[in-house]
Design a protein around this motif. Structure first.
Motif, PDB file in Angstrom:
ATOM      1  N   VAL A  20      37.280  36.819  32.666  1.00 32.40           N
ATOM      2  CA  VAL A  20      38.303  36.021  31.984  1.00 32.40           C
ATOM      3  C   VAL A  20      39.687  36.628  32.182  1.00 32.40           C
ATOM      4  O   VAL A  20      40.649  35.926  32.540  1.00 32.40           O
ATOM      5  N   ILE A  21      39.807  37.936  31.977  1.00 31.95           N
ATOM      6  CA  ILE A  21      41.113  38.592  32.120  1.00 31.95           C
ATOM      7  C   ILE A  21      41.601  38.478  33.563  1.00 31.95           C
ATOM      8  O   ILE A  21      42.789  38.204  33.822  1.00 31.95           O
ATOM      9  N   GLY A  22      40.702  38.689  34.508  1.00 32.41           N
ATOM     10  CA  GLY A  22      41.090  38.622  35.916  1.00 32.41           C
ATOM     11  C   GLY A  22      41.571  37.240  36.324  1.00 32.41           C
ATOM     12  O   GLY A  22      42.606  37.099  36.987  1.00 32.41           O
ATOM     13  N   VAL A  23      40.849  36.192  35.920  1.00 34.74           N
ATOM     14  CA  VAL A  23      41.236  34.824  36.294  1.00 34.74           C
ATOM     15  C   VAL A  23      42.556  34.435  35.643  1.00 34.74           C
ATOM     16  O   VAL A  23      43.455  33.877  36.291  1.00 34.74           O
ATOM     17  N   VAL A  24      42.708  34.717  34.354  1.00 32.63           N
ATOM     18  CA  VAL A  24      43.945  34.357  33.652  1.00 32.63           C
ATOM     19  C   VAL A  24      45.143  35.120  34.217  1.00 32.63           C
ATOM     20  O   VAL A  24      46.216  34.542  34.471  1.00 32.63           O
ATOM     21  N   GLY A  25      44.983  36.414  34.435  1.00 32.52           N
ATOM     22  CA  GLY A  25      46.085  37.208  34.963  1.00 32.52           C
ATOM     23  C   GLY A  25      46.473  36.803  36.376  1.00 32.52           C
ATOM     24  O   GLY A  25      47.674  36.669  36.684  1.00 32.52           O
ATOM     25  N   LEU A  26      45.486  36.599  37.251  1.00 32.82           N
ATOM     26  CA  LEU A  26      45.789  36.205  38.632  1.00 32.82           C
ATOM     27  C   LEU A  26      46.362  34.794  38.694  1.00 32.82           C
ATOM     28  O   LEU A  26      47.253  34.514  39.509  1.00 32.82           O
TER      29      LEU A  26
END
Length: 621
Positions: A417-423
């Motif tokens: 979740v953090i990776g998708v939202v941040g990217l």
């Protein structure tokens, strides 16, 4: 050899003599057969065995010069009318049984529409594997290691990747290549280090009984568990019919993250024994990533060009055209694996490179054979993978640790979740069509794990990684969580969030005309503005392809055929086949043009063709 006997005698005598000759021939044949069987029988040496050892030795010394005339007494045995030799056919017979079981399960799944609308096919197949493994254990037999890493990587995975690469939608894939690479490279690196680092921190907490787990093994486990699996993504996303953008983003990420996973896996495996990683090792890891990814693409492209060039000369031997395509593709995969390059990227590149040239050379029957054989082969492989995953789960062994397993599942969700939202926050600054919150949710929720992670964990050395069994247990738990929980709930969530689904619309000649017109127009605008964007380089590549590559790889004069005309002929041929299949071979009058011809001859279409041609000519000037 046949013998012809001519007898000048009355009919009764002739019949009697013929029967007598026939009887004589049968007796001779039976006598020869009996002698052959007698010679094959075991010798009766009981009389010799009854004699003493010294006497037996003396007899042999007395006839040392005449061993070739030694006489044995044979006992004629009864001819075996029926015998059983299962070991002779065990391997192909068991392979056939597994394939038959997979096909029957797939058939039964689609015969029950209500079941298929609730439970994904992959979930049901894993349950079947669990049942089969349980029955084998209940029968007191040892569960075979069906999901062996060599079997998976060399036999089951290539058909699925080749099918995905050959039928890959090139245009949406290339239009979103930047976003896909961000998710595949940066996203996978983030997931691996996030999961591995926090797992190591949790293992050092007192009371978890995991203090013996070191940092590098945790990072190795994070690199294995972080990669999105293409087999699981294909199995789930094809059932929910998600729109093309989200499908190509998640599936493209699952294909391209293979290079990152391979490099991280070998890097952490290599340095786990050394205990430390120097800055020079990091630099070598980056170089290795470039070699693994670009080398895999180069190997696949070379074999794709060879397949296309070979198809130029198959006009007189159409029957072997599909064979060249399959063999060249598999050789690309094996060659890449031989040098520890990315075999998945090699297959994707090979299929994507050879398809436009091969389809221009081979016959329609060969094209149909390639299409349906690939679909059948990949479908059977996908089914076997999920069944074998269930069987391997029963086979074990397992080392269950509540802390390690539960933290792994939670960290995989959080990091995704953090990776998708941040990217996505960074990517949307450069995208024209922004990724919405719903799109981000589906991309994050669709990061499924599968058999690739299990096979990589299975390859770990038991001596170098004593916690290998615990790693495999956690990997299987994460696979089951993503396939069962996320795979079963993603379809209701897509309906609940009203996410745009794929529209099954046939592409028309009018749409192709508009697409080409917009491409020429945008390329001309970029040339006028002096901005060399992707339309400019795409146009350069198309011109180079038409001027040089097509001449070498396409037979006859077909390389001169414009893309629009080629698409028109393809549409006409496709419509004719559909007409014959639906109408039972009804023949239309030649004076009545087809719908494609009518749309082509319409004045707006002609106007757009003229404008597109003028635009292309102006840019050439």
């Amino acid at each position: 050899m046949s013998v012809r006997v001519v007898l000048h005698s009355p009919s009764g005598s002739r019949s009697f003599l013929e029967r007598g000759l026939l009887l004589l021939v049968m007796l001779i044949f039976l006598e020869g057969t009996a002698l052959t069987l007698g010679a094959a029988s075991s010798p009766d040496i009981s009389a010799q065995d009854n004699t003493g050892g010294h006497e037996h030795l003396d007899d042999h010394q007395g006839i040392a010069g005449s061993n070739d005339r030694t006489n044995y007494t044979y006992t004629k045995k009864a001819f075996p009318v029926l015998s059983l030799d299962y070991h002779h056919i065990q391997v192909p017979f068991e392979i056939s049984l597994w394939v038959l079981l997979a096909s029957l399960m797939k058939l039964g799944f689609h015969l029950i529409p209500r079941l298929s609308s609730i439970v994904p096919e992959s979930c049901l197949l894993i349950v079947v594997g669990l049942l089969v493994g349980g029955l084998i254990k209940l029968a007191g037999e040892e569960v075979p290691p069906v999901l062996d890493s060599n079997l998976f990587f060399l036999c089951l995975l290539p058909p699925i990747i080749l099918d995905a690469g050959y039928f890959l939608p090139i245009r949406p894939f290339m239009e979103n290549i930047g976003t896909i690479l961000m998710f595949a490279v940066v996203g996978t690196l983030w997931n691996a280090f996030f999961v591995g680092g926090l797992l190591y921190a949790v293992c050092q907490i007192e009371g978890t009984y995991l203090s013996q787990v070191e940092l590098l093994p945790c990072l190795l486990f994070g690199s294995i568990i972080s990669a999105v699996d293409p087999v699981a993504v294909l199995a789930v996303f094809e059932e929910i019919h998600i729109n093309e953008l989200l499908h190509i983003l998640v599936f493209g990420e699952s294909l391209l993250n293979d290079a990152v996973t391979v490099v991280l896996y070998h890097l952490f495996e290599e340095y786990s024994g050394a205990g430390e990683v120097t800055p020079m090792d990091v630099v070598l890891g980056v170089i290795c990533f470039l070699i693994v990814s670009l080398g895999g693409i180069a190997v696949g492209a070379i074999y794709g060009i060879l397949a296309a060039f070979t198809s130029r000369f198959t006009s007189h031997t159409r029957v072997i055209e599909p064979l060249f395509m399959f063999v060249y593709s598999y050789m690309a995969y094996l060659s890449a694996e031989m040098f520890h390059l990315s075999g998945i990227m090699a297959l994707i590149a090979c299929g994507a490179v050879m398809r436009p040239y091969v389809e221009a050379n081979i016959s329609h029957k060969s094209h149909t054979t390639v299409k349906y054989f690939l679909k059948m082969w990949s479908s059977v492989s996908e089914t076997l993978i999920f069944i074998f995953l269930g069987v391997a789960t029963v086979a074990g062994p397992h080392a269950w640790n509540w802390t390690f397993v539960s933290v792994t599942v939670i960290l995989c969700l959080v990091s995704r979740v953090i990776g998708v939202v941040g990217l996505t926050f960074i990517i949307n600054k450069f995208r024209i069509v922004k990724l919405t919150t719903k799109d981000q949710f589906i991309v994050a929720y669709g990061g499924l794990r599968g058999a690739i992670a299990f096979s990589l964990g299975y390859l770990l050395d038991k001596d170098l990684f004593p916690m290998r069994t615990m790693f495999l247990t956690a990997i299987i738990t994460e696979i089951f969580f993503t396939v069962f929980v996320q795979g079963m709930t993603i379809k209701p969530l897509v309906d609940l969030l009203a996410v745009k689904k794929k529209q099954e619309a046939k592409r028309s000649i009018n749409e192709e005309i508009h697409t080409q017109f917009l491409d020429h127009l945008l390329t001309g605008i970029e040339d006028i503005c002096g901005h060399y964007g992707h339309h400019h380089w795409k146009d350069k590549l198309n011109r180079f392809n038409k001027k040089y590559i097509k001449k070498c790889l396409i037979a006859g004069e077909r390389y001169k055929e414009p893309q629009l005309i080629a698409f028109y002929h393809k549409m006409e041929f496709k419509q004719a086949i559909e007409l014959v299949e639906s109408g039972g071979g009804v023949k239309l009058p030649s004076a009545v043009p087809s719908q494609v011809s009518i749309s082509l001859l319409s004045s707006p279409a002609l106007h757009l063709i003229a404008v597109s041609t003028l635009s292309a000519s102006a840019r050439e000037v």
